[in-house]
Design a protein around this motif. Structure first.
Motif, PDB file in Angstrom:
ATOM      1  N   LYS A 106      -8.301   2.086  -2.966  1.00  0.00           N
ATOM      2  CA  LYS A 106      -7.765   3.448  -3.044  1.00  0.00           C
ATOM      3  C   LYS A 106      -6.290   3.564  -2.664  1.00  0.00           C
ATOM      4  O   LYS A 106      -5.618   4.508  -3.094  1.00  0.00           O
ATOM      5  CB  LYS A 106      -8.580   4.383  -2.140  1.00  0.00           C
ATOM      6  CG  LYS A 106     -10.073   4.376  -2.411  1.00  0.00           C
ATOM      7  CD  LYS A 106     -10.386   4.822  -3.845  1.00  0.00           C
ATOM      8  CE  LYS A 106     -11.901   4.845  -4.082  1.00  0.00           C
ATOM      9  NZ  LYS A 106     -12.241   5.243  -5.475  1.00  0.00           N
ATOM     10  N   TYR A 107      -5.771   2.636  -1.873  1.00  0.00           N
ATOM     11  CA  TYR A 107      -4.408   2.788  -1.353  1.00  0.00           C
ATOM     12  C   TYR A 107      -3.437   1.712  -1.861  1.00  0.00           C
ATOM     13  O   TYR A 107      -2.244   1.812  -1.619  1.00  0.00           O
ATOM     14  CB  TYR A 107      -4.428   2.735   0.186  1.00  0.00           C
ATOM     15  CG  TYR A 107      -5.123   3.912   0.820  1.00  0.00           C
ATOM     16  CD1 TYR A 107      -4.411   5.018   1.271  1.00  0.00           C
ATOM     17  CD2 TYR A 107      -6.507   3.925   0.968  1.00  0.00           C
ATOM     18  CE1 TYR A 107      -5.051   6.105   1.859  1.00  0.00           C
ATOM     19  CE2 TYR A 107      -7.162   5.008   1.550  1.00  0.00           C
ATOM     20  CZ  TYR A 107      -6.422   6.092   1.991  1.00  0.00           C
ATOM     21  OH  TYR A 107      -7.068   7.164   2.552  1.00  0.00           O
ATOM     22  N   ARG A 108      -3.924   0.734  -2.538  1.00  0.00           N
ATOM     23  CA  ARG A 108      -3.059  -0.364  -2.971  1.00  0.00           C
ATOM     24  C   ARG A 108      -2.137   0.047  -4.121  1.00  0.00           C
ATOM     25  O   ARG A 108      -2.560   0.727  -5.055  1.00  0.00           O
ATOM     26  CB  ARG A 108      -3.918  -1.550  -3.420  1.00  0.00           C
ATOM     27  CG  ARG A 108      -3.122  -2.788  -3.807  1.00  0.00           C
ATOM     28  CD  ARG A 108      -4.066  -3.904  -4.195  1.00  0.00           C
ATOM     29  NE  ARG A 108      -3.355  -5.065  -4.693  1.00  0.00           N
ATOM     30  CZ  ARG A 108      -3.937  -6.134  -5.223  1.00  0.00           C
ATOM     31  NH1 ARG A 108      -5.258  -6.194  -5.311  1.00  0.00           N
ATOM     32  NH2 ARG A 108      -3.223  -7.142  -5.657  1.00  0.00           N
ATOM     33  N   LYS A 109      -0.870  -0.351  -4.031  1.00  0.00           N
ATOM     34  CA  LYS A 109       0.085  -0.132  -5.119  1.00  0.00           C
ATOM     35  C   LYS A 109      -0.123  -1.200  -6.186  1.00  0.00           C
ATOM     36  O   LYS A 109      -0.152  -2.391  -5.876  1.00  0.00           O
ATOM     37  CB  LYS A 109       1.529  -0.212  -4.587  1.00  0.00           C
ATOM     38  CG  LYS A 109       1.923   0.951  -3.696  1.00  0.00           C
ATOM     39  CD  LYS A 109       3.335   0.775  -3.153  1.00  0.00           C
ATOM     40  CE  LYS A 109       4.372   0.823  -4.264  1.00  0.00           C
ATOM     41  NZ  LYS A 109       5.765   0.784  -3.709  1.00  0.00           N
ATOM     42  N   LYS A 156      -4.441  10.452   0.680  1.00  0.00           N
ATOM     43  CA  LYS A 156      -5.527  10.247  -0.278  1.00  0.00           C
ATOM     44  C   LYS A 156      -6.766  11.027   0.176  1.00  0.00           C
ATOM     45  O   LYS A 156      -6.889  11.422   1.330  1.00  0.00           O
ATOM     46  CB  LYS A 156      -5.871   8.755  -0.381  1.00  0.00           C
ATOM     47  CG  LYS A 156      -4.740   7.875  -0.888  1.00  0.00           C
ATOM     48  CD  LYS A 156      -4.516   8.045  -2.371  1.00  0.00           C
ATOM     49  CE  LYS A 156      -3.463   7.066  -2.895  1.00  0.00           C
ATOM     50  NZ  LYS A 156      -3.233   7.226  -4.339  1.00  0.00           N
ATOM     51  N   ASP A 178      -8.586   9.788   3.345  1.00  0.00           N
ATOM     52  CA  ASP A 178      -7.896   9.734   4.638  1.00  0.00           C
ATOM     53  C   ASP A 178      -8.841  10.012   5.815  1.00  0.00           C
ATOM     54  O   ASP A 178      -8.782   9.340   6.839  1.00  0.00           O
ATOM     55  CB  ASP A 178      -6.745  10.737   4.681  1.00  0.00           C
ATOM     56  CG  ASP A 178      -5.532  10.264   3.891  1.00  0.00           C
ATOM     57  OD1 ASP A 178      -5.612   9.198   3.249  1.00  0.00           O
ATOM     58  OD2 ASP A 178      -4.498  10.957   3.908  1.00  0.00           O
ATOM     59  N   LEU A 222      -8.796   0.380   1.555  1.00  0.00           N
ATOM     60  CA  LEU A 222      -7.368   0.106   1.394  1.00  0.00           C
ATOM     61  C   LEU A 222      -7.086  -0.558   0.050  1.00  0.00           C
ATOM     62  O   LEU A 222      -6.152  -0.181  -0.667  1.00  0.00           O
ATOM     63  CB  LEU A 222      -6.860  -0.784   2.523  1.00  0.00           C
ATOM     64  CG  LEU A 222      -6.869  -0.217   3.942  1.00  0.00           C
ATOM     65  CD1 LEU A 222      -6.217  -1.219   4.905  1.00  0.00           C
ATOM     66  CD2 LEU A 222      -6.165   1.124   4.018  1.00  0.00           C
ATOM     67  N   PHE A 268       0.835  -1.194   0.000  1.00  0.00           N
ATOM     68  CA  PHE A 268       0.000   0.000   0.000  1.00  0.00           C
ATOM     69  C   PHE A 268       0.873   1.247   0.000  1.00  0.00           C
ATOM     70  O   PHE A 268       2.011   1.234   0.462  1.00  0.00           O
ATOM     71  CB  PHE A 268      -0.932   0.009   1.217  1.00  0.00           C
ATOM     72  CG  PHE A 268      -1.875  -1.164   1.246  1.00  0.00           C
ATOM     73  CD1 PHE A 268      -3.076  -1.114   0.565  1.00  0.00           C
ATOM     74  CD2 PHE A 268      -1.547  -2.321   1.931  1.00  0.00           C
ATOM     75  CE1 PHE A 268      -3.946  -2.195   0.578  1.00  0.00           C
ATOM     76  CE2 PHE A 268      -2.404  -3.411   1.956  1.00  0.00           C
ATOM     77  CZ  PHE A 268      -3.610  -3.346   1.271  1.00  0.00           C
ATOM     78  N   THR A 269       0.329   2.328  -0.497  1.00  0.00           N
ATOM     79  CA  THR A 269       1.072   3.578  -0.582  1.00  0.00           C
ATOM     80  C   THR A 269       1.025   4.343   0.741  1.00  0.00           C
ATOM     81  O   THR A 269       0.078   4.201   1.518  1.00  0.00           O
ATOM     82  CB  THR A 269       0.502   4.471  -1.699  1.00  0.00           C
ATOM     83  OG1 THR A 269       1.241   5.691  -1.739  1.00  0.00           O
ATOM     84  CG2 THR A 269      -0.963   4.789  -1.459  1.00  0.00           C
ATOM     85  N   HIS A 270       2.045   5.170   0.973  1.00  0.00           N
ATOM     86  CA  HIS A 270       2.069   6.065   2.136  1.00  0.00           C
ATOM     87  C   HIS A 270       1.527   7.444   1.792  1.00  0.00           C
ATOM     88  O   HIS A 270       1.387   8.290   2.677  1.00  0.00           O
ATOM     89  CB  HIS A 270       3.500   6.214   2.656  1.00  0.00           C
ATOM     90  CG  HIS A 270       4.139   4.920   3.043  1.00  0.00           C
ATOM     91  ND1 HIS A 270       3.628   4.106   4.012  1.00  0.00           N
ATOM     92  CD2 HIS A 270       5.244   4.292   2.588  1.00  0.00           C
ATOM     93  CE1 HIS A 270       4.386   3.031   4.146  1.00  0.00           C
ATOM     94  NE2 HIS A 270       5.364   3.125   3.284  1.00  0.00           N
TER      95      HIS A 270
END
Length: 277
Positions: free
Chosen positions: A152-155, A110, A113, A149, A105-107
């Motif tokens: 929206k947040y997964r690489k 977004k 949040d 997650l 996941f990205t840091h």
């Protein structure tokens, strides 16, 4: 602490672990460590400083950090704060399709949040209050959070070197898990290397390359972490705590405690007592 693998045990009846950060009172440092679970630190009051692979991520009220499985990180909590920690074991995502066998996941911040903060706050409140049918509300919030997650947040693009790195840490985590289970005993580098079929020099190189610390420092920090927990949660004398956690004497424990936390064990205990009075 040094560089260690942390074992995650979920809350009873739920597929995750949710709790208030143990460094809530300040004067707290957690040195480099990693675990196989995904971890979110959500700061509701105060500040924290996170270091991920040497890069600093300062957090203020209303912000969170999302840590990947097997991602090396450390934490500095010099002041009091209210931070809720959510740990999600990777087996929760075992049915998620992934061609490379790895989910990261990205840091980066977004738009979602604030929703993540809201869900974590709601889960924690429900677990504290335990109202009627609270389990369903907690589960509902949790699965919405996991959905966000993943969507929206997964690489989506993972480099080959990232895959190699995380696989090496999986191997090392087996060794550090053994150390954490046996830290009160004599645990020389030679003894641990022999148990896992490595030469001492090879195991030493593994720690330096993948844990970015040496074996002795890692072991000492495991011991001082558990010593801190015993100091905070029992009435044992400092001498007893030292011996219970693998230190040869009180002086050795006090020296390491001061090095890590910036105060003497006796000072920390007096501060705890004064806070309760």
């Amino acid at each position: 602490m040094g560089f260690e693998h942390e074992l995650i045990i979920p809350n009873e009846g739920f597929p995750f672990k949710l709790f208030q950060f143990e460094g809530k009172d300040g004067h707290y440092v957690r040195e480099k460590h990693w675990h196989r679970s995904i971890e979110i630190f959500a700061v509701f009051e105060g500040t924290l400083a996170f270091f991920i692979n040497e890069e600093e991520y300062p957090l203020g009220s209303g912000e969170f950090i999302l840590l990947n499985s097997n991602e090396i990180h450390s934490i500095s909590s010099p002041e009091a704060n209210r931070t809720i920690v959510l740990q999600i074991p990777m087996n929760v995502l075992r049915n998620v399709e992934t061609g490379e066998g790895l989910i990261l996941f990205t840091h980066s911040p977004k738009r979602q949040d604030s929703k993540i903060m809201e869900l974590i706050g709601s889960m924690y409140q429900e677990l504290q209050e335990r109202g009627s049918e609270y389990e369903w509300k907690v589960q509902s919030d949790f699965f919405m959070l996991v959905y966000l997650l993943l969507t929206k947040y997964r690489k989506r693009e993972i480099l080959p070197e990232e895959i190699r790195h995380y696989r090496k840490l999986n191997r090392l985590s087996t060794i550090t898990g053994y150390i954490r289970e046996n830290y009160t005993k004599e645990l020389s580098l030679e003894m641990v290397a022999d148990r896992f079929g490595y030469s001492p020099s090879y195991l030493s190189r593994m720690f330096r390359k993948y844990a970015q610390t040496n074996y002795k420092t890692y072991l000492q920090n495991v011991r001082i972490e558990y010593g801190f927990q015993e100091l905070a949660n029992t009435d044992h004398t400092i001498g007893e705590i030292a011996l219970n956690n693998g230190f040869p004497n009180q002086k050795a424990f006090t020296r390491e405690f001061k090095k890590k936390y910036g105060i003497l064990p006796s000072e920390y205990r007096r501060g705890q007592k004064n806070a309760k009075d």
